[in-house]
Design an enzyme around this catalytic site. Sequence first.
Site, mmCIF file in Angstrom:
data_model
loop_
_atom_site.group_PDB
_atom_site.id
_atom_site.type_symbol
_atom_site.label_atom_id
_atom_site.label_comp_id
_atom_site.label_asym_id
_atom_site.label_seq_id
_atom_site.Cartn_x
_atom_site.Cartn_y
_atom_site.Cartn_z
ATOM 1 N N GLN A 101 8.728 60.599 13.196
ATOM 2 C CA GLN A 101 8.366 59.696 14.283
ATOM 3 C C GLN A 101 9.624 59.047 14.873
ATOM 4 O OE1 GLN A 101 6.415 55.666 13.962
ATOM 5 N NE2 GLN A 101 4.638 56.802 14.699
ATOM 6 N N TYR A 188 6.127 48.433 20.761
ATOM 7 C CA TYR A 188 7.553 48.773 20.775
ATOM 8 C C TYR A 188 7.973 49.272 22.167
ATOM 9 C CZ TYR A 188 7.031 47.963 15.820
ATOM 10 O OH TYR A 188 6.757 47.367 14.613
#
Length: 367
Positions: A101, A188
């Site tokens: 990720q 994020y």
Amino acid sequence: MKYPNLFSGYNLKGLNLKNRFLMAPMTRSRSDEQGDVPNDLMAEYYSQRTSAGLIISEATQISLQGKGYARTPGIYAKEQIEGWKKITSAVHAKESKIFLQLWHVGRVSSAKVNGLQPAGPSDLTAKDTSVYIFDGAPNGDATFVPVEEPRKMTHSDIKQTIEDFAQGAKNAIEAGFDGVEIHGANGYLIDQFLRNNSNVRTDQYGGTIENRIRFLLEITEAVVSEVGKDKVGVRVSPFIKFKDMDDPQILDTIMTAADRLNDLGIAYLHLSEADWGDAPEIPRDFRIKLRKTFSNTIIATGNKTPETAEQLLESNLVDIVGFGRSFLANPDYPNRVLIGASLNQITDNHTLFGGGDKRGYTDYPFM
């Protein structure tokens, strides 16, 4: 068999998965403090959990600027690539698959973590949001500190970040990963660009939905160009509002992005769904619309039981289901589900972000 769909194999763009259990990405803060390098302890942790058909690694920063928490691993330095090779080798040796990720925290950071002022789409500080460091607190606990005011990213910053995502993807494949997941969720950086309460830009990256999804699409295009569309997934979180991310337009924004990502032909779209007790349920009509909009694999993760997972798979609303805390405390979770065995419970929340210790990490027992 009680859960025939969950235990069935699945072909993910040519990648054969032995079942439809996905081990969700979970930040655990066990990388080496010097250089954010993945290590042998992490290799043991991931190797233990290879009963999952697919593992998504913990969020991994693409640059020092992208780091928001202490002892999280990177994918931008040679030492980090070499560290990850230990992990991918261990996972493949036990016949599981693993994606890395790719992560940039954006405004969710502090100079106390990485020595840099946070950077985001706008100079808006996230309210009621903290990150953590390790500063000698009792029992090695993480110390949470407030995020700091970010600087607004310039076009040069944006270009560099897109290049960092692409290079991170290339590095991940060099490290032996089967693919990469672009982290566009949970407040994020990419999520900050998607939402109009955190993105108040007036240039081509802000304002309209088409402009706010541009950053995500340009990153995805760059990553696809580097490693190929069949090795790329994207994670989004349409119903999660923490980290000061409440945007009433987000569902329309995510659906528009899903349509464009479908045009790019990426391998999957991963829904990060809330995992706390009173979390909002994902409306069925949203799942139906998403299935019509995005034609490739759909993954759902968050507060799922084997029963709810089987129902989602049976109704063809998702193709793979992710489990987080169940894998955290039960390295052999699918095997326990298969025979109806009892489950380990998380024994100490202080060890979730443990700073390097094996306690609450690799010491949960197998059956």
